[in-house]
Design a protein around this motif. Structure first.
Motif, PDB file in Angstrom:
ATOM      1  N   VAL A 171       0.811  -1.225   0.000  1.00 49.05           N
ATOM      2  CA  VAL A 171       0.000   0.000   0.000  1.00 49.05           C
ATOM      3  C   VAL A 171       0.845   1.276   0.000  1.00 49.05           C
ATOM      4  CG1 VAL A 171      -1.980  -1.082   1.111  1.00 49.05           C
ATOM      5  CG2 VAL A 171      -0.178  -0.081   2.527  1.00 49.05           C
ATOM      6  N   TRP A 172       2.115   1.166   0.344  1.00 46.02           N
ATOM      7  CA  TRP A 172       2.994   2.344   0.395  1.00 46.02           C
ATOM      8  C   TRP A 172       3.488   2.766  -0.992  1.00 46.02           C
ATOM      9  CZ3 TRP A 172       7.677   1.168  -1.771  1.00 46.02           C
ATOM     10  CH2 TRP A 172       7.991  -0.191  -1.840  1.00 46.02           C
ATOM     11  N   LEU A 173       3.443   1.855  -1.962  1.00 49.32           N
ATOM     12  CA  LEU A 173       4.072   2.140  -3.254  1.00 49.32           C
ATOM     13  C   LEU A 173       3.294   3.135  -4.127  1.00 49.32           C
ATOM     14  CD1 LEU A 173       6.454   1.635  -5.056  1.00 49.32           C
ATOM     15  CD2 LEU A 173       5.349  -0.443  -5.913  1.00 49.32           C
ATOM     16  N   PRO A 174       1.973   3.019  -4.302  1.00 49.05           N
ATOM     17  CA  PRO A 174       1.269   4.018  -5.121  1.00 49.05           C
ATOM     18  C   PRO A 174       1.400   5.452  -4.606  1.00 49.05           C
ATOM     19  CG  PRO A 174      -0.095   2.078  -4.861  1.00 49.05           C
ATOM     20  CD  PRO A 174       1.068   1.905  -3.931  1.00 49.05           C
ATOM     21  N   PRO A 175       1.262   5.716  -3.279  1.00 58.76           N
ATOM     22  CA  PRO A 175       1.486   7.094  -2.815  1.00 58.76           C
ATOM     23  C   PRO A 175       2.916   7.569  -3.030  1.00 58.76           C
ATOM     24  CG  PRO A 175       0.259   5.849  -1.174  1.00 58.76           C
ATOM     25  CD  PRO A 175       0.748   4.864  -2.188  1.00 58.76           C
ATOM     26  N   LEU A 176       3.882   6.646  -2.911  1.00 57.19           N
ATOM     27  CA  LEU A 176       5.279   7.018  -3.155  1.00 57.19           C
ATOM     28  C   LEU A 176       5.479   7.402  -4.614  1.00 57.19           C
ATOM     29  CD1 LEU A 176       8.236   7.248  -2.255  1.00 57.19           C
ATOM     30  CD2 LEU A 176       8.485   4.799  -2.743  1.00 57.19           C
ATOM     31  N   LEU A 177       4.917   6.630  -5.530  1.00 55.12           N
ATOM     32  CA  LEU A 177       5.034   6.951  -6.951  1.00 55.12           C
ATOM     33  C   LEU A 177       4.341   8.273  -7.263  1.00 55.12           C
ATOM     34  CD1 LEU A 177       5.870   6.147  -9.811  1.00 55.12           C
ATOM     35  CD2 LEU A 177       3.752   4.812  -9.985  1.00 55.12           C
ATOM     36  N   PHE A 178       3.179   8.507  -6.682  1.00 55.51           N
ATOM     37  CA  PHE A 178       2.457   9.760  -6.861  1.00 55.51           C
ATOM     38  C   PHE A 178       3.298  10.948  -6.387  1.00 55.51           C
ATOM     39  CE2 PHE A 178      -0.396  13.018  -5.112  1.00 55.51           C
ATOM     40  CZ  PHE A 178      -1.223  13.276  -6.193  1.00 55.51           C
TER      41      PHE A 178
END
Length: 275
Positions: A171-178
Motif C-alpha cells: 500500500v505504500w508504493l502508489p502514494p510514493l510513486l504519486f
C-alpha cells in the motif's frame, strides 16, 4: 499440536507460513496468481482515498466541505456497487465480475486524470466519485468471495491472514510513486493516472488465475478431468460435486460464519466427504 522441544512457538509459526507458501506456489497456481493480483489491486484501491484527497485539495482547490460531500457520494455509491458485483458474479462467476470491475477502474481513473485538469473542472468530480464508489464496493466482495472459494480447506485462519497481508504489503508504493512524479515536476493528473499501473498489473495476474471451476477443484485436490466424478459448471442456482457410488453432498453454510462475509456468493460452500 505441541511445539517440539528443540524449537520455539515463533519458529514453528514461521516454518508453517513458509511451508504453506511453498504449497501454494507449487501446487495451487490459481491461488498463487490471485494473491499476486490482490497485492497490486488492493494497493491501488487503498491508496486511492489518500491520493484523491490530495488531488482534490491541492490540484482542484476544493474546500473541506466539498471534499466531504464527494466522499459521501462514494459511500452511497457503494450500495448499488455491491449489488452490481453480486449480480454479475451470480450470472457468470466471481472472477469474471472482478475482471470487469478492474477494467472499469482503468477507464474511470484514466478519464479522471484527463477530465479533472484544473479547478475550473472540479464539478465533474462527483461523477468520478460515484463511479469509484461503485467499483470499490464491487471489487472488495468479489476478492473475498474468490479467495474463500479457491483456498484449500483446513487452514482457513492461516490463509485468511495471508490474504490480509497481501492486501496491505504494497500500500505504500502508489502514494510514493504519486509523490515522486509530483516532486519531479509532472502534472498531478499524471500521478493520479499512475494508479492504472497497479490496476493493470492486478488485472494481468487475475487473467492468469484461469477457469474459476478448475481453481475451486484444485483447492479441494480434485482434477476436473479425473475419471469418476464431475464438477458441474458454476451457476447462480447451485454447484454440486458428483462422487462415484455416492450421492452429491452440498453443505449450506451461512455467510456470517465466515471470516469474510461481505458477499452472498459465499453462502454455499462445497465440501467433499472424507472416507
Amino acid at each position: 499440536s505441541k511445539v517440539p522441544k528443540d524449537s520455539t512457538l515463533l519458529r514453528c509459526g514461521f516454518e508453517k507460513i513458509i511451508n504453506t507458501a511453498k504449497m501454494i506456489g507449487e501446487g495451487l497456481p490459481s491461488l498463487r496468481w490471485f494473491m499476486i493480483s490482490v497485492i497490486f489491486t488492493e494497493s491501488a484501491t487503498s491508496a486511492l482515498v489518500a491520493i484523491a484527497t490530495t488531488y482534490m485539495s491541492q490540484y482542484l482547490e476544493m474546500s473541506s466541505g466539498e471534499i466531504g460531500g464527494i466522499f459521501l457520494v462514494v459511500l452511497l455509491a457503494g450500495i448499488p456497487g455491491s449489488k452490481i458485483g453480486e449480480r454479475i458474479g451470480l450470472e457468470v462467476d466471481p472472477i469474471t465480475s472482478a475482471k470487469l470491475c478492474l477494467l472499469m477502474f482503468l477507464l474511470t481513473t484514466g478519464a479522471a486524470g484527463m477530465v479533472l485538469s484544473g479547478p475550473e473542472r472540479k464539478h465533474f468530480t462527483i461523477i468520478f466519485a460515484f463511479l469509484w464508489g461503485l467499483e470499490l464496493n464491487w471489487l472488495t466482495p468479489m476478492h473475498s468471495t474468490i479467495y474463500i472459494t479457491i483456498m484449500p480447506r483446513g487452514q482457513e485462519s492461516e490463509l485468511m491472514g495471508m490474504y490480509l497481508f497481501c492486501g496491505q504489503v504494497l500500500v505504500w508504493l502508489p502514494p510514493l510513486l504519486f509523490t515522486l512524479l509530483n516532486e519531479m515536476g509532472f502534472p498531478m493528473s499524471l500521478g493520479l493516472i499512475s494508479l492504472n499501473l497497479f490496476f493493470c498489473t492486478g488485472l494481468f495476474f487475475l487473467y492468469l488465475v484461469g477457469d474459476y471451476n478448475q481453481a475451486r477443484a484444485n483447492a479441494m485436490g480434485i482434477d476436473n478431468e479425473e475419471e469418476g466424478f464431475e464438477i458441474t459448471p458454476y451457476s447462480q442456482d447451485t454447484t454440486m460435486i458428483m462422487l462415484p457410488m455416492a450421492p452429491p453432498l452440498l453443505v449450506e453454510t451461512s455467510a456470517s460464519s465466515l471470516s469474510m462475509n461481505s458477499s452472498p456468493l459465499i453462502r454455499k460452500i462445497i465440501t467433499v466427504p472424507s472416507f
